[in-house]
Design a protein around this motif. Structure first.
Motif, PDB file in Angstrom:
ATOM      1  N   VAL A   4       2.771  12.947   4.397  1.00 29.50           N
ATOM      2  CA  VAL A   4       2.526  11.777   3.549  1.00 29.50           C
ATOM      3  C   VAL A   4       3.446  10.642   3.976  1.00 29.50           C
ATOM      4  CG1 VAL A   4       2.695  10.846   1.195  1.00 29.50           C
ATOM      5  CG2 VAL A   4       1.727  13.117   1.583  1.00 29.50           C
ATOM      6  N   THR A   5       2.857   9.464   4.048  1.00 28.87           N
ATOM      7  CA  THR A   5       3.632   8.249   4.267  1.00 28.87           C
ATOM      8  C   THR A   5       3.379   7.331   3.084  1.00 28.87           C
ATOM      9  OG1 THR A   5       1.836   7.224   5.510  1.00 28.87           O
ATOM     10  CG2 THR A   5       3.522   8.399   6.783  1.00 28.87           C
ATOM     11  N   VAL A   6       4.306   6.434   2.858  1.00 30.48           N
ATOM     12  CA  VAL A   6       4.158   5.462   1.777  1.00 30.48           C
ATOM     13  C   VAL A   6       4.173   4.073   2.388  1.00 30.48           C
ATOM     14  CG1 VAL A   6       5.093   4.578  -0.386  1.00 30.48           C
ATOM     15  CG2 VAL A   6       5.361   7.002   0.176  1.00 30.48           C
ATOM     16  N   GLU A   7       3.107   3.358   2.168  1.00 25.76           N
ATOM     17  CA  GLU A   7       2.999   1.958   2.562  1.00 25.76           C
ATOM     18  C   GLU A   7       3.141   1.143   1.289  1.00 25.76           C
ATOM     19  OE1 GLU A   7       2.763   1.063   5.748  1.00 25.76           O
ATOM     20  OE2 GLU A   7       2.694   3.172   6.345  1.00 25.76           O
ATOM     21  N   HIS A   8       3.161  -0.162   1.427  1.00 28.09           N
ATOM     22  CA  HIS A   8       3.234  -1.016   0.240  1.00 28.09           C
ATOM     23  C   HIS A   8       2.142  -2.062   0.313  1.00 28.09           C
ATOM     24  CE1 HIS A   8       7.071   1.031  -0.068  1.00 28.09           C
ATOM     25  NE2 HIS A   8       6.919   0.827  -1.355  1.00 28.09           N
ATOM     26  N   PRO A  14       3.168   0.912  -4.294  1.00 27.05           N
ATOM     27  CA  PRO A  14       3.116   2.017  -3.349  1.00 27.05           C
ATOM     28  C   PRO A  14       1.688   2.503  -3.101  1.00 27.05           C
ATOM     29  CG  PRO A  14       4.092   2.725  -5.418  1.00 27.05           C
ATOM     30  CD  PRO A  14       3.837   1.262  -5.539  1.00 27.05           C
ATOM     31  N   TYR A  16       0.089   5.776  -1.160  1.00 29.55           N
ATOM     32  CA  TYR A  16       0.373   7.052  -0.522  1.00 29.55           C
ATOM     33  C   TYR A  16      -0.768   7.405   0.420  1.00 29.55           C
ATOM     34  CZ  TYR A  16       4.083   7.282  -3.885  1.00 29.55           C
ATOM     35  OH  TYR A  16       5.210   6.991  -4.607  1.00 29.55           O
ATOM     36  N   GLN A  17      -0.406   7.758   1.665  1.00 26.77           N
ATOM     37  CA  GLN A  17      -1.398   8.017   2.688  1.00 26.77           C
ATOM     38  C   GLN A  17      -1.124   9.344   3.384  1.00 26.77           C
ATOM     39  OE1 GLN A  17      -1.096   4.603   5.310  1.00 26.77           O
ATOM     40  NE2 GLN A  17      -2.507   3.433   4.046  1.00 26.77           N
ATOM     41  N   SER A  22      -5.434   6.358   2.618  1.00 23.83           N
ATOM     42  CA  SER A  22      -4.899   6.328   1.257  1.00 23.83           C
ATOM     43  C   SER A  22      -5.518   7.439   0.431  1.00 23.83           C
ATOM     44  CB  SER A  22      -5.215   4.984   0.601  1.00 23.83           C
ATOM     45  OG  SER A  22      -4.672   3.932   1.341  1.00 23.83           O
ATOM     46  N   PHE A  25      -2.922   5.329  -4.949  1.00 23.45           N
ATOM     47  CA  PHE A  25      -2.194   4.065  -4.888  1.00 23.45           C
ATOM     48  C   PHE A  25      -2.126   3.416  -6.252  1.00 23.45           C
ATOM     49  CE2 PHE A  25      -6.475   2.479  -3.930  1.00 23.45           C
ATOM     50  CZ  PHE A  25      -6.555   1.288  -4.623  1.00 23.45           C
ATOM     51  N   VAL A  98      -3.168  15.200  -7.686  1.00 24.11           N
ATOM     52  CA  VAL A  98      -2.568  14.709  -6.436  1.00 24.11           C
ATOM     53  C   VAL A  98      -2.990  15.591  -5.266  1.00 24.11           C
ATOM     54  CG1 VAL A  98      -0.388  14.348  -5.197  1.00 24.11           C
ATOM     55  CG2 VAL A  98      -0.639  13.566  -7.577  1.00 24.11           C
ATOM     56  N   TRP A 102      -5.135  14.422  -2.047  1.00 28.00           N
ATOM     57  CA  TRP A 102      -4.631  14.633  -0.691  1.00 28.00           C
ATOM     58  C   TRP A 102      -5.646  15.413   0.139  1.00 28.00           C
ATOM     59  CZ3 TRP A 102      -3.443  18.722   2.483  1.00 28.00           C
ATOM     60  CH2 TRP A 102      -2.601  18.453   3.567  1.00 28.00           C
TER      61      TRP A 102
END
Length: 124
Positions: A4-8, A14, A16-17, A22, A25, A98, A102
């Motif tokens: 998992v990575t978190v972008e903004h 946030p 979550y990807q 994604s 979010f 979640v 995912w």
């Protein structure tokens, strides 16, 4: 969940990807999600991907549940929840939400590895 990575997003919210896709979010306030009494836009909407339209409908059909959708998300495999209502769900329900989000976005290889290491419990 692994990988998992978190972008903004544009509002520094946030996103979550997994594999650059994604799956959860936090949405910026939008005109389609608002308090029907005040007209005020909800500032606490969380979007969770789901596996299918059937899964989506199963979650949003009970108007008393914290899950909802808007016309903006017609045909989109996701459900919305207000963060202010997340406490109406158990920790296990949130974890399952979640995990399912995912799994719906992870590669087949990653999903298979996760499910192999974490088989569903009876009654789940």
């Amino acid at each position: 969940m692994p990988h998992v990575t978190v972008e903004h997003g544009s509002g520094d919210n946030p996103v979550y990807q997994v594999g650059r896709k994604s799956f959860v979010f936090f949405r910026n306030p939008r005109p389609d999600a608002f308090d029907p009494e005040t007209g005020e836009r909800y500032a606490d909407v969380i979007v969770f991907w789901v596996e299918s339209e059937a899964d989506k409908q199963a979650l949003v059909q009970d108007e008393a549940s914290p899950f909802f959708t808007t016309s903006h998300f017609d045909g989109h495999p996701s459900v919305l929840v207000r963060a202010g209502r997340i406490g109406e769900l158990t920790v296990r329900e949130v974890a399952e939400l979640v995990q399912d989000a995912w799994l719906s976005r992870a590669s087949a290889r990653r999903a298979a590895a996760w499910l192999s290491a974490h088989p569903p419990r009876a009654g789940s």
